[in-house]
Design a protein around this motif. Structure first.
Motif, short mmCIF file in Angstrom:
data_model
loop_
_atom_site.label_atom_id
_atom_site.label_comp_id
_atom_site.label_asym_id
_atom_site.label_seq_id
_atom_site.Cartn_x
_atom_site.Cartn_y
_atom_site.Cartn_z
N TRP A 6 0.81 -1.21 0.00
CA TRP A 6 0.00 0.00 0.00
C TRP A 6 0.85 1.27 0.00
O TRP A 6 0.48 2.28 -0.63
N ASN A 54 -5.31 1.31 -6.75
CA ASN A 54 -5.78 1.06 -5.38
C ASN A 54 -6.36 -0.34 -5.23
O ASN A 54 -6.27 -0.96 -4.17
N CYS A 74 -4.05 -3.41 -4.15
CA CYS A 74 -3.60 -3.63 -2.77
C CYS A 74 -4.12 -4.97 -2.25
O CYS A 74 -5.14 -5.49 -2.71
N ASP A 110 -5.57 -1.95 3.54
CA ASP A 110 -4.37 -1.41 2.89
C ASP A 110 -4.73 -0.33 1.88
O ASP A 110 -4.06 0.71 1.78
N ALA A 111 -5.79 -0.57 1.11
CA ALA A 111 -6.21 0.41 0.11
C ALA A 111 -6.66 1.72 0.77
O ALA A 111 -6.40 2.81 0.26
N ASP A 160 -3.62 3.61 1.92
CA ASP A 160 -3.00 4.19 0.72
C ASP A 160 -3.72 5.47 0.31
O ASP A 160 -3.11 6.51 0.08
#
Length: 479
Positions: free
Chosen positions: A39, A256, A259, A264-265, A268
């Motif tokens: 990420w 995105n 990920c 995690d997305a 990010d």
């Protein structure tokens, strides 16, 4: 020759990264990166992909027309990124989407799905062509004109370079190349600022003071609600610009979606959303310093704001090192946005329009086709451009992304069965209504639409779809 060597060396490094990341690649690698991207790398690379060469060229020059008012829009960006992270990303991950427009298929129907994908392709092709036009324009003016190379050859050559390093690894390659390109871009920006301060014989503290005391450092406008620079217009427009140009844009969301998890997305998205204010503050500060340097040297400011930075940087007035850094920054920023745009358009065409996600032969042909159309759009924009480049992008965004905003808003907020037979017509009529309003409201009422035209466009699309559902004879009524 120095600029050519810089570009050639940079391209060789991109090809090396492409080769290392595209081994044993297939459609799953090209479209979704096998859902293995860290990420933090996605977040860092997305800053460069979102900024693009347009920011590198246009944002410093914006101080000539609107001071630092653009930061009002950037503050709205932050709220927009958080909305995307916690409203849209959970939907996309829950449905395990390859392209985000598949949501429209599941929620509204096939016609709405194809309409959304088509508007994305038009919007992204237009915006990406405008952005990439920047680097082609700069190289043409300061290098290829002197060599007798026509602009057409410059554009074709640059697009071919991008096609070469994206054709196999797709989005997996871009996660790594974007990280490299963002590093190059910010390194170039910081070193240009350093050289600027030295050229003006200022210490860092004195430079900050000079920027703060200059009339062009004004950020907020609260005293004129009719102005396009009025705070709440800019701030709310910034929120919706991010929602549509990131959250409803396959180009931005495709990375995105690589990920490993939703969490995690979201990390990010929030991380690179917060980076936009300080990043754009640096670019605007550079613009103020350039104005101060022009006054110090008695140099006339250019009529076109987009020429403010190239006038000093690419001409060699600040030294050879700045020429190299300027070239590196513009190329890095432009390549990082154009390569992901071409990859996303190839993905959407194969998955959404042709509905053949497993056909590798189609993907390769589509990637070539996207490159050809991309070149055509760049050349067309050269013929019609008559305003600041970054303004042109956001104006076009208001017309082409507005229907996407209305479609997704309806799909998320209204949970009844929907008759989508007339959705394509609503999506076309809505921008036309906005265009007419934009032309007639200003002369009659004195009100000038800014980026808020995007919100109006989305609202008209939403209302049009809702109205069609309650009319007698609609399928939703029959159900």
């Amino acid at each position: 020759m120095l600029i050519l060597i810089t570009v050639f060396t940079y391209f060789l490094l991109l090809m090396l990264l492409s080769r290392l990341t595209s081994r044993r690649s297939d459609n799953e690698t090209f479209y979704r990166g096998n859902r293995q991207s860290p990420w933090y790398m996605v977040a860092f690379g997305m800053v460069g992909a979102s900024i693009s060469g347009v920011t590198f060229i246009s944002v410093p020059g914006m101080v000539l027309l609107s001071d630092m008012n653009y930061l009002q829009t950037c503050l709205g960006f932050i709220l927009g990124y958080f909305a995307v992270a916690f409203v849209l990303l959970p939907v996309y991950y829950k449905l395990n989407l390859t392209t985000i427009y598949s949501f429209l298929l599941q929620r509204l129907g096939l016609r709405a799905y194809l309409t959304g994908a088509s508007f994305f392709l038009l919007s992204k092709m237009t915006g990406a062509a405008v952005r990439f036009y920047v680097v082609c324009m700069v190289l043409q003016r300061f290098v290829f004109d002197a060599l007798g190379v026509p602009f057409v050859a410059t554009v074709v050559g640059m697009v071919v370079l991008i096609w070469l390093y994206t054709r196999r690894g797709g989005i997996k390659t871009l996660v790594w190349t974007d990280t490299f390109q963002t590093t190059c871009m910010f390194l170039a920006l910081l070193l240009i600022l350093y050289n600027m301060v030295r050229a003006m014989n200022l210490s860092p503290t004195e430079a900050i003071g000079a920027i703060a005391n200059d009339s062009h450092s004004r950020i907020f406008v609260f005293d004129d609600w009719l102005s396009r620079q009025y705070f709440w217009k800019q701030f709310l427009s910034g929120v919706f610009i991010v929602v549509v140009m990131t959250g409803l844009d396959q180009d931005m969301m495709q990375k995105n979606l690589t990920c490993r998890s939703l969490r995690d997305a979201q990390k990010d998205m929030c991380a690179y959303g917060l980076a936009f204010v300080p990043a754009n503050l640096l670019f605007l500060s550079l613009g103020v310093l350039l104005v101060l340097l022009a006054r110090q040297q008695g140099v006339a400011l250019p009529d076109n704001p987009d020429e403010l930075l190239p006038m000093f940087a690419a001409s060699g007035q600040l030294g050879t090192s700045v020429v190299v850094l300027f070239t590196l920054g513009v190329v890095a920023a432009s390549f990082s946005s154009a390569d992901s745009a071409m990859t996303a358009m190839t993905t959407s065409f194969c998955v959404d329009i042709c509905r053949r996600p497993g056909d590798e032969r189609l993907r390769r042909r589509a990637h070539v086709g996207v490159a050809v159309v991309f070149v055509t759009f760049i050349l067309f924009f050269r013929l019609v451009n008559s305003t600041s480049i970054i303004d042109a992008i956001y104006i076009m965004c208001s017309y082409t992304y507005g229907p996407l905003l209305g479609l997704f808003a309806y799909g998320l907020l209204v949970h009844k069965k929907t008759d989508d037979r007339y959705v394509p017509y609503v999506a076309v009529v809505s921008p036309l209504i906005c265009f007419v309003l934009d032309r007639f409201v200003a002369p009659s009422l004195g009100y000038h639409f800014g980026y808020e035209l995007l919100m109006l466009n989305g609202l008209i699309t939403f209302a049009g779809i809702a109205l069609l559902q309650v009319l007698p004879g609609s399928r939703s009524q029959q159900r």
